[in-house]
Design an enzyme around this catalytic site. Structure first.
Site, PDB file in Angstrom:
ATOM      1  N   HIS A 310     -20.123 -22.356  -5.199  1.00 53.97           N
ATOM      2  CA  HIS A 310     -18.890 -21.508  -4.951  1.00 53.97           C
ATOM      3  C   HIS A 310     -19.301 -20.486  -3.685  1.00 53.97           C
ATOM      4  O   HIS A 310     -20.526 -20.131  -4.180  1.00 53.97           O
ATOM      5  CB  HIS A 310     -18.316 -20.902  -6.210  1.00 53.97           C
ATOM      6  CG  HIS A 310     -16.985 -20.458  -5.762  1.00 53.97           C
ATOM      7  ND1 HIS A 310     -16.737 -19.268  -5.286  1.00 53.97           N
ATOM      8  CD2 HIS A 310     -15.667 -21.056  -5.873  1.00 53.97           C
ATOM      9  CE1 HIS A 310     -15.326 -19.040  -5.020  1.00 53.97           C
ATOM     10  NE2 HIS A 310     -14.572 -20.024  -5.421  1.00 53.97           N
ATOM     11  N   ASP A 367     -12.976 -26.802 -10.041  1.00 52.94           N
ATOM     12  CA  ASP A 367     -12.566 -28.133  -9.720  1.00 52.94           C
ATOM     13  C   ASP A 367     -13.303 -29.334 -10.320  1.00 52.94           C
ATOM     14  O   ASP A 367     -13.147 -30.430 -10.293  1.00 52.94           O
ATOM     15  CB  ASP A 367     -12.862 -28.384  -8.331  1.00 52.94           C
ATOM     16  CG  ASP A 367     -11.627 -27.908  -7.314  1.00 52.94           C
ATOM     17  OD1 ASP A 367     -10.381 -27.774  -7.998  1.00 52.94           O
ATOM     18  OD2 ASP A 367     -11.679 -27.237  -6.241  1.00 52.94           O
TER      19      ASP A 367
HETATM   20  N1  ACO Z   1     -24.211 -30.083  -3.902  1.00 50.15           N
HETATM   21  C1  ACO Z   1     -25.743 -29.930  -3.446  1.00 50.15           C
HETATM   22  N2  ACO Z   1     -26.258 -28.785  -2.654  1.00 50.15           N
HETATM   23  C2  ACO Z   1     -25.271 -27.697  -2.538  1.00 50.15           C
HETATM   24  C3  ACO Z   1     -23.944 -27.989  -3.134  1.00 50.15           C
HETATM   25  C4  ACO Z   1     -23.515 -28.959  -3.981  1.00 50.15           C
HETATM   26  N3  ACO Z   1     -22.319 -29.018  -4.359  1.00 50.15           N
HETATM   27  N4  ACO Z   1     -23.289 -26.691  -2.821  1.00 50.15           N
HETATM   28  C5  ACO Z   1     -24.240 -25.978  -2.095  1.00 50.15           C
HETATM   29  N5  ACO Z   1     -25.510 -26.526  -1.882  1.00 50.15           N
HETATM   30  C6  ACO Z   1     -26.768 -26.219  -1.384  1.00 50.15           C
HETATM   31  C7  ACO Z   1     -26.527 -26.577  -0.086  1.00 50.15           C
HETATM   32  O1  ACO Z   1     -27.157 -27.450   0.602  1.00 50.15           O
HETATM   33  C8  ACO Z   1     -27.576 -25.231   0.637  1.00 50.15           C
HETATM   34  O2  ACO Z   1     -28.807 -25.615   0.453  1.00 50.15           O
HETATM   35  P1  ACO Z   1     -30.068 -25.226   1.456  1.00 50.15           P
HETATM   36  O3  ACO Z   1     -30.124 -23.753   1.268  1.00 50.15           O
HETATM   37  O4  ACO Z   1     -31.230 -25.911   0.869  1.00 50.15           O
HETATM   38  O5  ACO Z   1     -29.479 -25.648   2.604  1.00 50.15           O
HETATM   39  C9  ACO Z   1     -27.344 -24.014  -0.442  1.00 50.15           C
HETATM   40  O6  ACO Z   1     -26.920 -24.928  -1.587  1.00 50.15           O
HETATM   41  C10 ACO Z   1     -26.075 -23.142   0.147  1.00 50.15           C
HETATM   42  O7  ACO Z   1     -25.109 -23.865   0.375  1.00 50.15           O
HETATM   43  P2  ACO Z   1     -23.603 -23.363   1.257  1.00 50.15           P
HETATM   44  O8  ACO Z   1     -23.109 -24.683   1.722  1.00 50.15           O
HETATM   45  O9  ACO Z   1     -24.529 -22.435   2.394  1.00 50.15           O
HETATM   46  O10 ACO Z   1     -23.014 -22.776   0.387  1.00 50.15           O
HETATM   47  P3  ACO Z   1     -21.660 -22.053   0.663  1.00 50.15           P
HETATM   48  O11 ACO Z   1     -21.329 -20.713  -0.195  1.00 50.15           O
HETATM   49  O12 ACO Z   1     -21.396 -21.872   2.081  1.00 50.15           O
HETATM   50  O13 ACO Z   1     -20.432 -23.247   0.382  1.00 50.15           O
HETATM   51  C11 ACO Z   1     -19.192 -24.469  -1.061  1.00 50.15           C
HETATM   52  C12 ACO Z   1     -19.944 -23.133  -1.226  1.00 50.15           C
HETATM   53  C13 ACO Z   1     -18.585 -25.180   0.162  1.00 50.15           C
HETATM   54  C14 ACO Z   1     -18.329 -24.622  -2.245  1.00 50.15           C
HETATM   55  C15 ACO Z   1     -20.614 -25.632  -1.427  1.00 50.15           C
HETATM   56  O14 ACO Z   1     -21.026 -25.209  -2.739  1.00 50.15           O
HETATM   57  C16 ACO Z   1     -19.738 -27.083  -1.661  1.00 50.15           C
HETATM   58  O15 ACO Z   1     -19.713 -27.819  -0.636  1.00 50.15           O
HETATM   59  N6  ACO Z   1     -19.524 -27.365  -2.869  1.00 50.15           N
HETATM   60  C17 ACO Z   1     -18.846 -28.754  -3.040  1.00 50.15           C
HETATM   61  C18 ACO Z   1     -17.408 -28.747  -2.855  1.00 50.15           C
HETATM   62  C19 ACO Z   1     -16.612 -28.003  -3.711  1.00 50.15           C
HETATM   63  O16 ACO Z   1     -16.790 -28.218  -5.051  1.00 50.15           O
HETATM   64  N7  ACO Z   1     -15.851 -27.129  -3.481  1.00 50.15           N
HETATM   65  C20 ACO Z   1     -14.708 -26.324  -4.163  1.00 50.15           C
HETATM   66  C21 ACO Z   1     -15.052 -25.008  -4.368  1.00 50.15           C
HETATM   67  S1  ACO Z   1     -14.021 -24.113  -5.483  1.00 50.15           S
HETATM   68  C22 ACO Z   1     -12.624 -24.121  -4.498  1.00 50.15           C
HETATM   69  O17 ACO Z   1     -12.191 -24.323  -3.309  1.00 50.15           O
HETATM   70  C23 ACO Z   1     -11.324 -23.830  -5.691  1.00 50.15           C
END
Ligand code: ACO
Length: 449
Positions: A310, A367
């Site tokens: 998140h 979620d």
């Molecule tokens: N699975 C695997 N790796 C992940 C995940 C995940 N779900 N989420 C983040 N990471 C990793 C990224 O690859 C990144 O790794 P790195 O530093 O080696 O490159 C690091 O964690 C940081 O990730 P970001 O994408 O920069 O984090 P951001 O805060 O921008 O994104 C988000 C947050 C979009 C929610 C992300 O965690 C994600 O895509 N999660 C899966 C989708 C999801 O569940 N969305 C619902 C959010 S809750 C809502 O909207 C109600």
């Protein structure tokens, strides 16, 4: 930027110092008011995605991402989810205080008086393809309310704004139920104003004429809880959209319809659907949890553990805990596919003890388990995001009203840092050497009608 005293900060551009007034938060990050920067230095701040920009002050919702805290109007989400109905929470968000029994009853009565849709409006749903995405139909339906309730459009008139808020809360469940029913060709049921909000929504969505209309109180309670958990989340993408549209003093219906559009995006409201797809893919491919986790960790793949991570919560999402215990309670009762729930629990366990997820502070978000519950209740995957919209409705309304009543708010109009061509001059069409920039081939099968 340097602190000049406990309150303000000074920003220096060339020889010019600009003092930024500190705006104190009651909890969380203070802000600096940077509005004088442009006039004094000719420069602007640049913050794509608003990762460090507060667009407003707000009294509605407090989140601490590091501590895993979510509070509406000061009340912890855990207490509200445990003790309140969705309508109580809606009242709290919109009016700022939990209602006493009389005001709650009056609020519920007002809503129930308006749950019917105009018969012409009912026909409006049939103009869309029955398999069209429910969010697109919902967005159009909400925007269309402005054509039926023209005496409720002035946001500066308190009574009109109250009525518009009531009309939205009253009619959106009926719209969502009608969209769900029409998609499967079943008859639309009229609302029953003697029933509680969520109960009647379930009845309209799943009930058939001439059949028993007993609705399982456990399902009503579970859906009510999920709606409470989604009711507000401060300045997220859709709420910021509602505020931006509202800042032009567009009416509440237009502003909320725009929020529905933002919520329809897969990066915002669509993750619960993606979790279910992921769990099925793991099951159908016969993957072990360890094999799937390895795929997620392998940066050569673009596989993500959906429902994890998140932008704000870097500890845990307090909503996810509540949803998980709800899933524990309700899934066995509803006799749903426990296989997927078992995979989800094993995935969570594996991820929480895996260095990849621990180092990146990735925890289950709201979620991760909601799709399992919605599906067990009988909702098809396409309806998950409309359910999110139903829950978020009071938050959008509350944030819009706060904006309209905030004397410091002006029309939202971000600046930009222009990086395009400097001045150039028109040349005749035949002399232009530019490439063809249209990305269209005939492979997209789009009907001419
Ligand atoms: N699975 C695997 N790796 C992940 C995940 C995940 N779900 N989420 C983040 N990471 C990793 C990224 O690859 C990144 O790794 P790195 O530093 O080696 O490159 C690091 O964690 C940081 O990730 P970001 O994408 O920069 O984090 P951001 O805060 O921008 O994104 C988000 C947050 C979009 C929610 C992300 O965690 C994600 O895509 N999660 C899966 C989708 C999801 O569940 N969305 C619902 C959010 S809750 C809502 O909207 C109600």
């Amino acid at each position: 930027m340097t602190d000049t005293n406990a309150n303000n900060a000074t920003f220096t551009v060339g020889d010019t110092n600009v003092e930024f007034e500190r705006v104190s938060a009651t909890q969380g990050s203070d802000g600096f008011s940077i509005a004088p920067l442009l006039a004094k230095t000719g420069t602007v701040t640049l913050d794509p995605g608003f990762v460090n920009t507060a667009s407003c002050t707000s009294d509605i919702t407090y989140i601490s991402g590091s501590e895993g805290i979510l509070r509406y109007r000061g009340y912890p989400i855990e207490e509200l989810a445990e003790n309140c109905s969705f309508l109580e929470v809606a009242y709290l968000l919109i009016y700022g205080e939990l209602p006493n029994p009389t005001s709650l009853a009056a609020f519920g009565r007002r809503i129930n008086e308006h749950t019917l849709l105009h018969e012409d409006f009912k026909r409006f749903f049939t103009a869309f393809p029955s398999q069209g995405h429910p969010m697109a139909i919902l967005q159009s339906g909400i925007a269309g309310m402005a054509t039926y309730y023209e005496h409720t459009l002035d946001p500066k008139d308190e009574e009109q704004l109250d009525m518009a808020s009531i009309l939205l809360l009253a009619k959106v469940p009926t719209m969502i139920a009608y969209i769900a029913k029409r998609a499967i060709g079943l008859p639309l049921l009229y609302p029953d104003s003697s029933r509680y909000y969520t109960e009647d929504f379930i009845r309209m969505t799943f009930g058939l004429p001439y059949q028993g209309e007993e609705i399982d109180p456990l399902v009503v309670r579970a859906l009510d809880t999920l709606l409470i958990l989604h009711a507000d989340h401060e300045q997220n993408c859709s709420t910021s959209t509602v505020r931006l549209v509202g800042s032009a003093q567009a009416n509440l219906y237009s502003s909320v319809a725009s929020g529905v559009g933002a919520l329809s995006g897969p990066l915002h409201g669509g993750a619960n659907e993606a979790v279910m797809r992921m769990l099925r893919e793991i099951r159908d491919a016969g993957l072990t949890v360890d094999e799937f986790v390895s795929q997620v960790k392998d940066k050569k793949n673009s596989v993500r553990l959906m429902g994890f991570g998140h932008r704000v919560y870097k500890n845990f999402d307090p909503r996810a805990r509540i949803v998980k215990s709800l899933a524990d309670e309700i899934l066995p009762r509803l006799g749903s596919e426990n296989e997927l729930f078992d995979i989800a629990k094993s995935l969570e366990e594996a991820a929480l003890s895996d260095e990849y997820f621990v180092a990146r502070r990735l925890y289950p978000n709201v979620d991760f388990y909601t799709g399992l519950i919605y599906e067990a209740m009988g909702f098809p995957a396409k309806m998950f995001t409309p359910l999110f919209a139903l829950g978020r409705l009071p938050g959008w309304i509350a944030q819009y009203r706060e904006l309209i009543n905030d004397p410091t708010q002006r029309i939202g109009r971000p600046r930009q840092v222009y990086t395009g061509e400097t001045e150039r001059h028109w040349i005749p069409r035949e002399e232009r050497q530019t490439a063809d920039l249209l990305h269209l081939s005939d492979s997209l099968n789009v009907a001419k009608l």
